[in-house]
Design a protein around this motif. Structure first.
Motif, short mmCIF file in Angstrom:
data_model
loop_
_atom_site.label_atom_id
_atom_site.label_comp_id
_atom_site.label_asym_id
_atom_site.label_seq_id
_atom_site.Cartn_x
_atom_site.Cartn_y
_atom_site.Cartn_z
N SER A 1 -13.69 5.82 -3.77
CA SER A 1 -12.77 4.83 -4.34
C SER A 1 -12.22 5.33 -5.66
O SER A 1 -12.86 6.12 -6.36
N MET A 2 -11.04 4.85 -6.02
CA MET A 2 -10.47 5.18 -7.31
C MET A 2 -11.31 4.57 -8.43
O MET A 2 -11.98 3.55 -8.23
N ASN B 1 0.84 5.50 1.28
CA ASN B 1 0.20 6.44 2.20
C ASN B 1 0.87 7.79 2.05
O ASN B 1 2.06 7.87 1.79
N LYS C 1 0.84 -1.19 0.00
CA LYS C 1 0.00 0.00 0.00
C LYS C 1 0.87 1.24 0.00
O LYS C 1 2.07 1.19 0.24
N LEU D 1 -3.82 9.61 4.18
CA LEU D 1 -4.52 8.95 3.09
C LEU D 1 -3.87 7.59 2.87
O LEU D 1 -2.66 7.49 2.67
N ASP D 2 -4.67 6.54 2.92
CA ASP D 2 -4.20 5.17 2.69
C ASP D 2 -4.84 4.65 1.40
O ASP D 2 -6.07 4.66 1.27
N VAL D 3 -3.99 4.23 0.47
CA VAL D 3 -4.47 3.68 -0.79
C VAL D 3 -4.03 2.22 -0.85
O VAL D 3 -2.84 1.92 -0.77
N THR E 1 -9.94 3.33 -0.66
CA THR E 1 -9.20 4.47 -0.14
C THR E 1 -9.79 4.83 1.22
O THR E 1 -11.01 4.89 1.37
N ASN F 1 -13.84 5.45 5.33
CA ASN F 1 -13.76 5.18 3.90
C ASN F 1 -14.14 6.44 3.15
O ASN F 1 -15.04 7.17 3.56
N PHE G 1 -6.56 12.86 -6.23
CA PHE G 1 -7.41 12.85 -5.05
C PHE G 1 -7.46 14.26 -4.49
O PHE G 1 -6.42 14.85 -4.15
N SER H 1 -9.40 -0.74 -5.18
CA SER H 1 -9.65 0.70 -5.35
C SER H 1 -10.01 1.36 -4.03
O SER H 1 -10.39 2.52 -3.99
N TRP I 1 -11.77 11.23 -5.94
CA TRP I 1 -10.80 10.97 -7.01
C TRP I 1 -11.37 11.46 -8.33
O TRP I 1 -12.55 11.24 -8.61
#
Length: 188
Positions: free
Chosen positions: A125-126, A91, A89, A100-102, A110, A122, A165, A108, A172
């Motif tokens: 989402s991407m 961040n 992941k 921000l955690d992806v 986030t 939450n 983002f 997808s 996004w």
């Protein structure tokens, strides 16, 4: 901020087991020492220095648990868990101090961590599920995700798509594509 380098988790070559131990490096004395161990084993996880001087360690391979390291007493405290695990992941620290955690591994998802209240939420989402991408904070406060692969690592199809983002709206949006599709890359 205290002049020490924190090395956390990982695994040992030849094993698939994540580690709970960590190490602190004091560069002024050229010495290593071990603080308290993690509460959970983490590898392929995220790690961010928070504005209050503590360190957030999040998720990793097959684990959604998160914890915070306090350099004042070298201890770990369990905090809110991610909604889903994800290894590899990325961040970034947002301008307001949230994280921000992806997720990685063809996801997808986030999430944003607010250290002031100790919880994840939450967010949008991407549009494109991806892993092996690059995540970059921009001077505007936005975050750029570029490229990546659309299937599991080492066999994925690289993509050229990029998204921005918006840290204010937590949404996004598609943006210009890379000239060449790529994965396993870096950006600053």
């Amino acid at each position: 901020p205290n002049g020490l380098v924190l090395v956390v988790g990982g695994n040992t070559p030849g094993t698939v087991y994540a580690l709970t131990d960590c190490a602190l490096y004091d560069y002024t004395n050229n010495t290593w020492f071990e603080p308290s161990p993690l509460n959970f084993p983490h590898d392929q996880h995220g790690q961010v220095l928070l504005p209050n001087g503590t360190v957030l360690v999040m998720g990793g391979d097959d684990i959604a648990q998160c914890e915070i390291f306090d350099p004042g007493d070298s201890t770990w405290t369990v905090t809110d868990s991610l909604s889903s695990w994800g290894n590899q992941k990325s961040n970034v620290l947002l301008p307001d101090g949230r994280v921000l955690d992806v997720s990685g591994y063809n996801s997808s998802v986030t999430e944003i961590y607010d250290y002031k209240i100790g919880s994840w939420s939450n967010v949008d989402s991407m549009a494109v599920k991806r892993n092996e991408y690059s995540l970059t904070s921009l001077p505007t406060g936005d975050v750029l995700i570029s490229g990546g692969a659309t299937t599991i690592p080492l066999s994925g199809t690289p993509v050229a798509t990029c998204e921005l983002f918006n840290s204010s709206t937590e949404i996004w949006n598609p943006t210009g594509a890379l000239d060449t599709a790529r994965a396993f890359h870096a950006s600053v």
